[in-house]
Structure formats: structure tokens, C-alpha cells
Design an enzyme around this catalytic site. Structure first.
Site, short mmCIF file in Angstrom:
data_model
loop_
_atom_site.label_atom_id
_atom_site.label_comp_id
_atom_site.label_asym_id
_atom_site.label_seq_id
_atom_site.Cartn_x
_atom_site.Cartn_y
_atom_site.Cartn_z
N GLY A 146 0.91 -1.32 -0.08
CA GLY A 146 0.06 0.00 0.12
C GLY A 146 0.63 1.21 -0.12
O GLY A 146 2.12 1.25 0.67
N GLN A 158 3.24 9.98 1.08
CA GLN A 158 4.64 9.28 1.07
C GLN A 158 5.62 9.55 0.04
O GLN A 158 6.56 9.36 0.13
CB GLN A 158 4.23 7.76 1.18
CG GLN A 158 3.59 7.55 2.41
CD GLN A 158 3.60 5.90 2.31
OE1 GLN A 158 2.57 5.40 2.03
NE2 GLN A 158 4.45 5.13 3.16
N CYS A 179 5.96 -0.28 7.50
CA CYS A 179 5.32 0.79 6.44
C CYS A 179 6.47 1.37 5.92
O CYS A 179 7.71 1.49 6.34
CB CYS A 179 4.80 1.97 7.44
SG CYS A 179 4.58 3.65 6.78
N LEU A 180 6.35 1.90 4.28
CA LEU A 180 7.53 2.03 3.63
C LEU A 180 8.25 3.45 4.16
O LEU A 180 9.53 3.74 4.03
CB LEU A 180 7.06 2.34 2.00
CG LEU A 180 6.68 0.81 1.62
CD1 LEU A 180 6.18 1.03 -0.01
CD2 LEU A 180 8.03 -0.07 1.39
N HIS A 203 -4.86 1.68 7.36
CA HIS A 203 -3.37 2.09 7.46
C HIS A 203 -2.84 3.26 6.61
O HIS A 203 -2.54 4.15 6.86
CB HIS A 203 -2.32 1.10 7.50
CG HIS A 203 -0.92 1.34 7.30
ND1 HIS A 203 0.12 0.94 8.25
CD2 HIS A 203 -0.05 2.13 6.57
CE1 HIS A 203 1.27 1.19 8.09
NE2 HIS A 203 1.37 2.09 6.85
N GLU A 204 -3.11 3.04 5.42
CA GLU A 204 -3.15 3.88 4.27
C GLU A 204 -3.91 5.28 4.64
O GLU A 204 -3.46 6.36 4.47
CB GLU A 204 -3.47 3.44 3.11
CG GLU A 204 -2.70 2.38 2.47
CD GLU A 204 -1.12 2.46 2.87
OE1 GLU A 204 -0.65 3.63 2.33
OE2 GLU A 204 -0.45 1.48 2.96
N HIS A 228 -2.19 7.63 6.81
CA HIS A 228 -1.51 8.77 5.96
C HIS A 228 -2.00 9.79 5.64
O HIS A 228 -1.47 10.92 5.52
CB HIS A 228 -0.86 7.70 4.85
CG HIS A 228 0.19 6.85 5.36
ND1 HIS A 228 1.70 7.33 5.90
CD2 HIS A 228 0.70 5.45 5.04
CE1 HIS A 228 2.41 6.12 5.91
NE2 HIS A 228 1.50 5.13 5.61
NI NI Z 1 2.58 3.18 5.66
#
Ligand code: NI
Length: 172
Positions: free
Chosen positions: A46, A51, A94-95, A136-137, A140
Site C-alpha cells: 500500500g 509518502q 510501513c515504507l 493504515h493508508e 497517512h
Molecule cells: Ni504506511
């Protein structure tokens, strides 16, 4: 399409609240393609536009396991209609928080309304991993990271660790 640099914590941009977009046009579609390519290149499931430094309410997700059968879902202006009171716990990463993982509890089902890649209104009933990933996304989009759910001590330890590693390092 191109792979973009993923911002990592600590970075103030990640804490911005993303803005709704007015409609899906070629600019948004190109952004979604870049986001998807960036996410695949980083082996993520995701990614939110913030991000890669763009404060727009756009998310891409692909939880399919088969390398050869990609199943991307594009969410523009997603809103959660319904959350279940039942919870599920997943070990999240998470990235934007590289190499850090923690068990996070979230509602195990949710209903999301959004515009798809073509600007068409959709309603998705998600459960399990997909429900967790969507939540989660969507965090963000509000400037929230999964480490915000951890104790102050645990969170500050993670941020300290990440601050020591060079963020946004590129090897070309
Ligand atoms: Ni994330």
C-alpha cells in the site's frame, strides 16, 4: 511512469493532512501509476500519495500474492462508512518507517467509499488484511503513522533509530 523517492520518518511532510481532489483526470491517473510503480519497486502492499510528498487524498493498494497476477486498487478521496467493533491484529510495517514492525489492533472490517481510477464512485466492503491495509493508508492521509499507536517510549526509540540512518538514500 516512474519510481519516486519514498519519504521516511522523521519528515514533517508525512505529518501533513492531505487534501481532497476535485476530480480524476490525467494528472491524477499519472500520479496513481507512479505511486503503484513506486510501491511495487519497494515491495509494499500500500502507498499514500503523501509518502512521495504529494498531499492529495489518493491511495494505491495491492495485496495479491501472485507476482504474475497484479490486482491494484486505486482509492481517490476515500471515506470510511462503517467500521466493525471486532478487532484484528496484524504486524504492521510501513515504507515510510523502514525495517520497523509492530502489532497494531484495528477494526477487522470496514466499508470504504471512494472514486476509482476512472473517477467512478465505488463502495468496497473490506475485511482482514485488506481492511487493515486501507485503514493504515487512510491514516497517512491524516498525517498519522502506525508508530503513533505505540507507547511514547517505543515510538521515540524507533524515531531515534530512523534518525541515525540516512533518510532517502539513493544508490544509482
Ligand atoms: Ni504506511
Amino acid at each position: 511512469m516512474s519510481v519516486k523517492i519514498i519519504l521516511t520518518e522523521p519528515n514533517k511532510i508525512l505529518r501533513q493532512i492531505s487534501k481532497p481532489i476535485e476530480g480524476v483526470g490525467i494528472v491524477e491517473q499519472n500520479l496513481m501509476c507512479d505511486m503503484l510503480e513506486t510501491m511495487y519497486a519497494a515491495n509494499g502492499i500500500g502507498l499514500a500519495a503523501i509518502q512521495i510528498g504529494i498531499p492529495k487524498r489518493i491511495i494505491v493498494i495491492d495485496i495479491s500474492k501472485d507476482e504474475n497476477k497484479k490486482e491494484p486498487i486505486y482509492f481517490v478521496n476515500p471515506t470510511v462508512k462503517n467500521k466493525n467493533s471486532e478487532k484484528a491484529t496484524y504486524e504492521e510495517g510501513c515504507l515510510s518507517v523502514p525495517d520497523q514492525f509492530a502489532e497494531i489492533e484495528r477494526p477487522n472490517r470496514c466499508e470504504v467509499e471512494y472514486l476509482d481510477y476512472n473517477g467512478k464512485k465505488q463502495l468496497l466492503k473490506a475485511e482482514g488484511l485488506l481492511a487493515t491495509c486501507i485503514q493504515h493508508e487512510m491514516d497517512h492521509l491524516e498525517g498519522i503513522l502506525f508508530i503513533d499507536y505505540l507507547s511514547k517510549l517505543k515510538k521515540s526509540m524507533i524515531i531515534k533509530k530512523l534518525s541515525k540512518t540516512k533518510s532517502n538514500r539513493i544508490i544509482v
